[in-house]
Design an enzyme around this catalytic site. Sequence first.
Site, PDB file in Angstrom:
ATOM      1  N   SER A 131       0.815  -1.220   0.000  1.00 29.90           N
ATOM      2  CA  SER A 131       0.000   0.000   0.000  1.00 29.90           C
ATOM      3  C   SER A 131       0.849   1.271   0.000  1.00 29.90           C
ATOM      4  O   SER A 131       1.894   1.332   0.653  1.00 29.90           O
ATOM      5  CB  SER A 131      -0.866  -0.017   1.261  1.00 29.90           C
ATOM      6  OG  SER A 131      -1.420   1.248   1.487  1.00 29.90           O
ATOM      7  N   GLU A 133       0.084   3.674   1.644  1.00 32.31           N
ATOM      8  CA  GLU A 133       0.064   4.096   3.049  1.00 32.31           C
ATOM      9  C   GLU A 133       1.440   3.861   3.692  1.00 32.31           C
ATOM     10  O   GLU A 133       1.816   4.549   4.636  1.00 32.31           O
ATOM     11  CB  GLU A 133      -1.036   3.307   3.772  1.00 32.31           C
ATOM     12  CG  GLU A 133      -1.329   3.704   5.200  1.00 32.31           C
ATOM     13  CD  GLU A 133      -2.021   5.048   5.380  1.00 32.31           C
ATOM     14  OE1 GLU A 133      -2.531   5.620   4.396  1.00 32.31           O
ATOM     15  OE2 GLU A 133      -2.025   5.543   6.512  1.00 32.31           O
ATOM     16  N   TYR A 154      -1.693   0.055  10.634  1.00 35.37           N
ATOM     17  CA  TYR A 154      -1.934  -0.618   9.351  1.00 35.37           C
ATOM     18  C   TYR A 154      -0.691  -0.501   8.468  1.00 35.37           C
ATOM     19  O   TYR A 154      -0.215  -1.492   7.903  1.00 35.37           O
ATOM     20  CB  TYR A 154      -3.147   0.014   8.663  1.00 35.37           C
ATOM     21  CG  TYR A 154      -3.314  -0.363   7.205  1.00 35.37           C
ATOM     22  CD1 TYR A 154      -3.914  -1.568   6.852  1.00 35.37           C
ATOM     23  CD2 TYR A 154      -2.877   0.488   6.189  1.00 35.37           C
ATOM     24  CE1 TYR A 154      -4.079  -1.918   5.507  1.00 35.37           C
ATOM     25  CE2 TYR A 154      -3.041   0.149   4.854  1.00 35.37           C
ATOM     26  CZ  TYR A 154      -3.635  -1.051   4.516  1.00 35.37           C
ATOM     27  OH  TYR A 154      -3.786  -1.384   3.188  1.00 35.37           O
TER      28      TYR A 154
HETATM   29  P1  NAP Z   1     -11.395  -4.763   1.447  1.00 32.24           P
HETATM   30  O1  NAP Z   1     -12.532  -4.446   0.543  1.00 32.24           O
HETATM   31  O2  NAP Z   1     -11.411  -4.274   2.842  1.00 32.24           O
HETATM   32  O3  NAP Z   1     -11.253  -6.369   1.457  1.00 32.24           O
HETATM   33  C1  NAP Z   1     -10.440  -7.019   2.407  1.00 32.24           C
HETATM   34  C2  NAP Z   1     -10.648  -8.505   2.269  1.00 32.24           C
HETATM   35  O4  NAP Z   1      -9.878  -9.180   3.277  1.00 32.24           O
HETATM   36  C3  NAP Z   1     -12.112  -8.952   2.501  1.00 32.24           C
HETATM   37  O5  NAP Z   1     -12.404 -10.004   1.623  1.00 32.24           O
HETATM   38  C4  NAP Z   1     -12.073  -9.456   3.931  1.00 32.24           C
HETATM   39  O6  NAP Z   1     -13.090 -10.393   4.231  1.00 32.24           O
HETATM   40  C5  NAP Z   1     -10.708 -10.129   3.941  1.00 32.24           C
HETATM   41  N1  NAP Z   1     -10.186 -10.388   5.280  1.00 32.24           N
HETATM   42  C6  NAP Z   1     -10.098  -9.533   6.324  1.00 32.24           C
HETATM   43  N2  NAP Z   1      -9.555 -10.151   7.390  1.00 32.24           N
HETATM   44  C7  NAP Z   1      -9.282 -11.425   6.998  1.00 32.24           C
HETATM   45  C8  NAP Z   1      -8.717 -12.552   7.644  1.00 32.24           C
HETATM   46  N3  NAP Z   1      -8.339 -12.516   8.921  1.00 32.24           N
HETATM   47  N4  NAP Z   1      -8.573 -13.698   6.938  1.00 32.24           N
HETATM   48  C9  NAP Z   1      -8.995 -13.777   5.648  1.00 32.24           C
HETATM   49  N5  NAP Z   1      -9.556 -12.744   4.988  1.00 32.24           N
HETATM   50  C10 NAP Z   1      -9.693 -11.580   5.652  1.00 32.24           C
HETATM   51  O7  NAP Z   1     -10.020  -4.298   0.801  1.00 32.24           O
HETATM   52  P2  NAP Z   1      -9.679  -3.924  -0.722  1.00 32.24           P
HETATM   53  O8  NAP Z   1      -9.909  -2.475  -0.910  1.00 32.24           O
HETATM   54  O9  NAP Z   1     -10.296  -4.913  -1.626  1.00 32.24           O
HETATM   55  O10 NAP Z   1      -8.088  -4.110  -0.713  1.00 32.24           O
HETATM   56  C11 NAP Z   1      -7.490  -5.373  -0.997  1.00 32.24           C
HETATM   57  C12 NAP Z   1      -6.089  -5.410  -0.414  1.00 32.24           C
HETATM   58  O11 NAP Z   1      -5.317  -4.356  -0.974  1.00 32.24           O
HETATM   59  C13 NAP Z   1      -6.001  -5.226   1.089  1.00 32.24           C
HETATM   60  O12 NAP Z   1      -4.914  -5.991   1.544  1.00 32.24           O
HETATM   61  C14 NAP Z   1      -5.694  -3.749   1.266  1.00 32.24           C
HETATM   62  O13 NAP Z   1      -5.029  -3.526   2.491  1.00 32.24           O
HETATM   63  C15 NAP Z   1      -4.810  -3.520   0.062  1.00 32.24           C
HETATM   64  N6  NAP Z   1      -4.802  -2.166  -0.502  1.00 32.24           N
HETATM   65  C16 NAP Z   1      -5.983  -1.572  -0.845  1.00 32.24           C
HETATM   66  C17 NAP Z   1      -5.950  -0.320  -1.440  1.00 32.24           C
HETATM   67  C18 NAP Z   1      -7.231   0.373  -1.855  1.00 32.24           C
HETATM   68  O14 NAP Z   1      -7.182   1.588  -2.093  1.00 32.24           O
HETATM   69  N7  NAP Z   1      -8.344  -0.333  -1.993  1.00 32.24           N
HETATM   70  C19 NAP Z   1      -4.726   0.316  -1.693  1.00 32.24           C
HETATM   71  C20 NAP Z   1      -3.555  -0.338  -1.338  1.00 32.24           C
HETATM   72  C21 NAP Z   1      -3.602  -1.593  -0.757  1.00 32.24           C
HETATM   73  P3  NAP Z   1     -14.576  -9.913   4.686  1.00 32.24           P
HETATM   74  O15 NAP Z   1     -15.316  -9.644   3.402  1.00 32.24           O
HETATM   75  O16 NAP Z   1     -15.081 -11.084   5.420  1.00 32.24           O
HETATM   76  O17 NAP Z   1     -14.407  -8.677   5.507  1.00 32.24           O
HETATM   77  N1  GDD Z   2     -12.569   6.802   6.107  1.00 36.97           N
HETATM   78  C1  GDD Z   2     -12.744   8.123   6.275  1.00 36.97           C
HETATM   79  N2  GDD Z   2     -13.903   8.577   6.803  1.00 36.97           N
HETATM   80  N3  GDD Z   2     -11.739   8.952   5.899  1.00 36.97           N
HETATM   81  C2  GDD Z   2     -11.944  10.283   6.042  1.00 36.97           C
HETATM   82  C3  GDD Z   2     -13.130  10.814   6.574  1.00 36.97           C
HETATM   83  C4  GDD Z   2     -14.154   9.922   6.978  1.00 36.97           C
HETATM   84  O1  GDD Z   2     -15.214  10.311   7.459  1.00 36.97           O
HETATM   85  N4  GDD Z   2     -13.015  12.171   6.572  1.00 36.97           N
HETATM   86  C5  GDD Z   2     -11.828  12.475   6.074  1.00 36.97           C
HETATM   87  N5  GDD Z   2     -11.154  11.333   5.752  1.00 36.97           N
HETATM   88  C6  GDD Z   2      -9.796  11.267   5.203  1.00 36.97           C
HETATM   89  C7  GDD Z   2      -8.844  10.370   6.002  1.00 36.97           C
HETATM   90  O2  GDD Z   2      -8.367  11.065   7.166  1.00 36.97           O
HETATM   91  C8  GDD Z   2      -7.761  10.114   4.965  1.00 36.97           C
HETATM   92  O3  GDD Z   2      -6.840  11.165   4.942  1.00 36.97           O
HETATM   93  C9  GDD Z   2      -8.527  10.124   3.636  1.00 36.97           C
HETATM   94  O4  GDD Z   2      -9.822  10.677   3.919  1.00 36.97           O
HETATM   95  C10 GDD Z   2      -8.706   8.773   2.988  1.00 36.97           C
HETATM   96  O5  GDD Z   2      -9.247   7.877   3.943  1.00 36.97           O
HETATM   97  P1  GDD Z   2      -9.777   6.419   3.526  1.00 36.97           P
HETATM   98  O6  GDD Z   2     -10.745   6.526   2.409  1.00 36.97           O
HETATM   99  O7  GDD Z   2     -10.218   5.730   4.775  1.00 36.97           O
HETATM  100  O8  GDD Z   2      -8.490   5.724   2.886  1.00 36.97           O
HETATM  101  P2  GDD Z   2      -6.969   5.651   3.386  1.00 36.97           P
HETATM  102  O9  GDD Z   2      -6.171   6.495   2.442  1.00 36.97           O
HETATM  103  O10 GDD Z   2      -6.831   5.902   4.824  1.00 36.97           O
HETATM  104  O11 GDD Z   2      -6.652   4.108   3.154  1.00 36.97           O
HETATM  105  C11 GDD Z   2      -7.027   3.456   1.935  1.00 36.97           C
HETATM  106  O12 GDD Z   2      -5.996   3.572   0.989  1.00 36.97           O
HETATM  107  C12 GDD Z   2      -4.769   2.911   1.352  1.00 36.97           C
HETATM  108  C13 GDD Z   2      -3.774   3.165   0.217  1.00 36.97           C
HETATM  109  O13 GDD Z   2      -3.164   4.399   0.375  1.00 36.97           O
HETATM  110  C14 GDD Z   2      -7.344   1.993   2.275  1.00 36.97           C
HETATM  111  O14 GDD Z   2      -7.922   1.368   1.157  1.00 36.97           O
HETATM  112  C15 GDD Z   2      -6.098   1.218   2.653  1.00 36.97           C
HETATM  113  O15 GDD Z   2      -6.397  -0.171   2.782  1.00 36.97           O
HETATM  114  C16 GDD Z   2      -5.061   1.436   1.540  1.00 36.97           C
HETATM  115  O16 GDD Z   2      -3.877   0.740   1.830  1.00 36.97           O
END
Ligand code: NAP
Ligand code: GDD
Length: 339
Positions: A131, A133, A154
């Site tokens: 990520s 992050e 995280y």
């Molecule tokens: P998500 O929608 O939160 O999906 C997470 C998945 O992990 C869900 O299927 C969840 O199952 C499963 N999970 C959680 N805890 C688990 C456990 N203990 N054992 C097995 N499965 C488990 O996340 P996403 O947005 O698809 O992201 C996919 C991956 O990419 C994650 O690793 C996330 O950290 C990473 N990532 C995401 C982003 C982004 O912007 N989306 C960016 C960078 C990296 P349930 O459905 O049961 O909750």
């Molecule tokens: N969730 C959330 N809820 N975020 C908020 C809110 C709120 O009400 N208000 C402001 N924010 C701001 C957060 O403080 C953060 O700076 C930004 O919105 C994005 O928050 P999220 O959408 O929760 O995403 P994230 O950037 O913290 O994390 C996501 O992206 C990562 C990659 O950079 C997640 O998908 C992570 O799993 C992923 O790794």
Amino acid sequence: MKTAMITGVTGQDGSYLAELLLNKGYAVHGVVRRASTLNTSRIEHLIAESSGGLQLHYGDLSDSSSLRRLVDAIQPDEIYNLAAQSHVRVSFDQPEYTADVTGTGVLRLLEAIRAHHEHGGRMPKLYQAGSSEMFGSAGAPQNEETRFEPRSPYACAKVYAHYQVVNYRESYGMFAANGILFNHESPRRGESFVTRKITLAAARIQLGLQDKLYLGNLDAKRDWGFAGDYVDAMWRMLQLDEPGDYVVATGVTASIRDFLELTFQHIGLDWQKYVEIDPRFYRPAEVDHLEGDASRARDVLGWTATTDLKALAVMMVDADLNLVKREQKLLGVDELEAG
Ligand code: NAP
Ligand code: GDD
């Protein structure tokens, strides 16, 4: 026919990746954790449509025996590890759990692969969902050479996982790739992430079901892309001859304010009339500015993002307007039937 195993198949990315791989003719096995309510809504259409295609198995990243058993039974060519406790704000409330699943969980999977290979099995290729992050407070733009400066439990867990993947690659010759993906969104995005929280609220406000939207820090900047594009980059990483680490991003950054502007503009409303700040949504430490430089992904993987932020916001609001209208309609039907 290749065989893939996806952890986190019920999540946003898991559902898009399962679709992509099924379309390419893979046999796809998804790992699902047990929940008291059904957690397969994002992949329901794939289970129904693909007889012999998407198969589901119970497993959990906190349970090494299930991972070992699944790798042995499925014998995948490719493993995509997408499972994680993926919410940054929640990781401050549950730091140990996040470290266990998002960090140590990856080590458990690496060990399952190593054991499988040592007992005569083939060595599957591994994709690890890293990520942006992890960059935390590092200056923008960030690329593969940028130092990790994590700012949340995280992010620390993801950094740990990243280096374990590098270590297993170097120690055991494993084909293990780290994707360093910047934020990616879609209509399937979890409702507690900021973009989806905004588009769903905008739809509900437009349809008269909600008055206010409570948010935290509006100044943070993110490099947001479309999840459908990003799962293609994951697949491309595992088609190479040599494993590596790749930043995947659009290269364009925008603030939460900008996203509010785009979203509410699309439905013809002024966001400032509806949004209020609730400090409950602030984080103990914030990541202020993420902006990716995905040159390596472009040059080596031949990958570029296809969807800009405006198109993404419009796609998400339109999907949420349809969703809320369908819910309203269902509610109307139920009320009629009940009456
Ligand atoms: P998500 O929608 O939160 O999906 C997470 C998945 O992990 C869900 O299927 C969840 O199952 C499963 N999970 C959680 N805890 C688990 C456990 N203990 N054992 C097995 N499965 C488990 O996340 P996403 O947005 O698809 O992201 C996919 C991956 O990419 C994650 O690793 C996330 O950290 C990473 N990532 C995401 C982003 C982004 O912007 N989306 C960016 C960078 C990296 P349930 O459905 O049961 O909750
Ligand atoms: N969730 C959330 N809820 N975020 C908020 C809110 C709120 O009400 N208000 C402001 N924010 C701001 C957060 O403080 C953060 O700076 C930004 O919105 C994005 O928050 P999220 O959408 O929760 O995403 P994230 O950037 O913290 O994390 C996501 O992206 C990562 C990659 O950079 C997640 O998908 C992570 O799993 C992923 O790794």
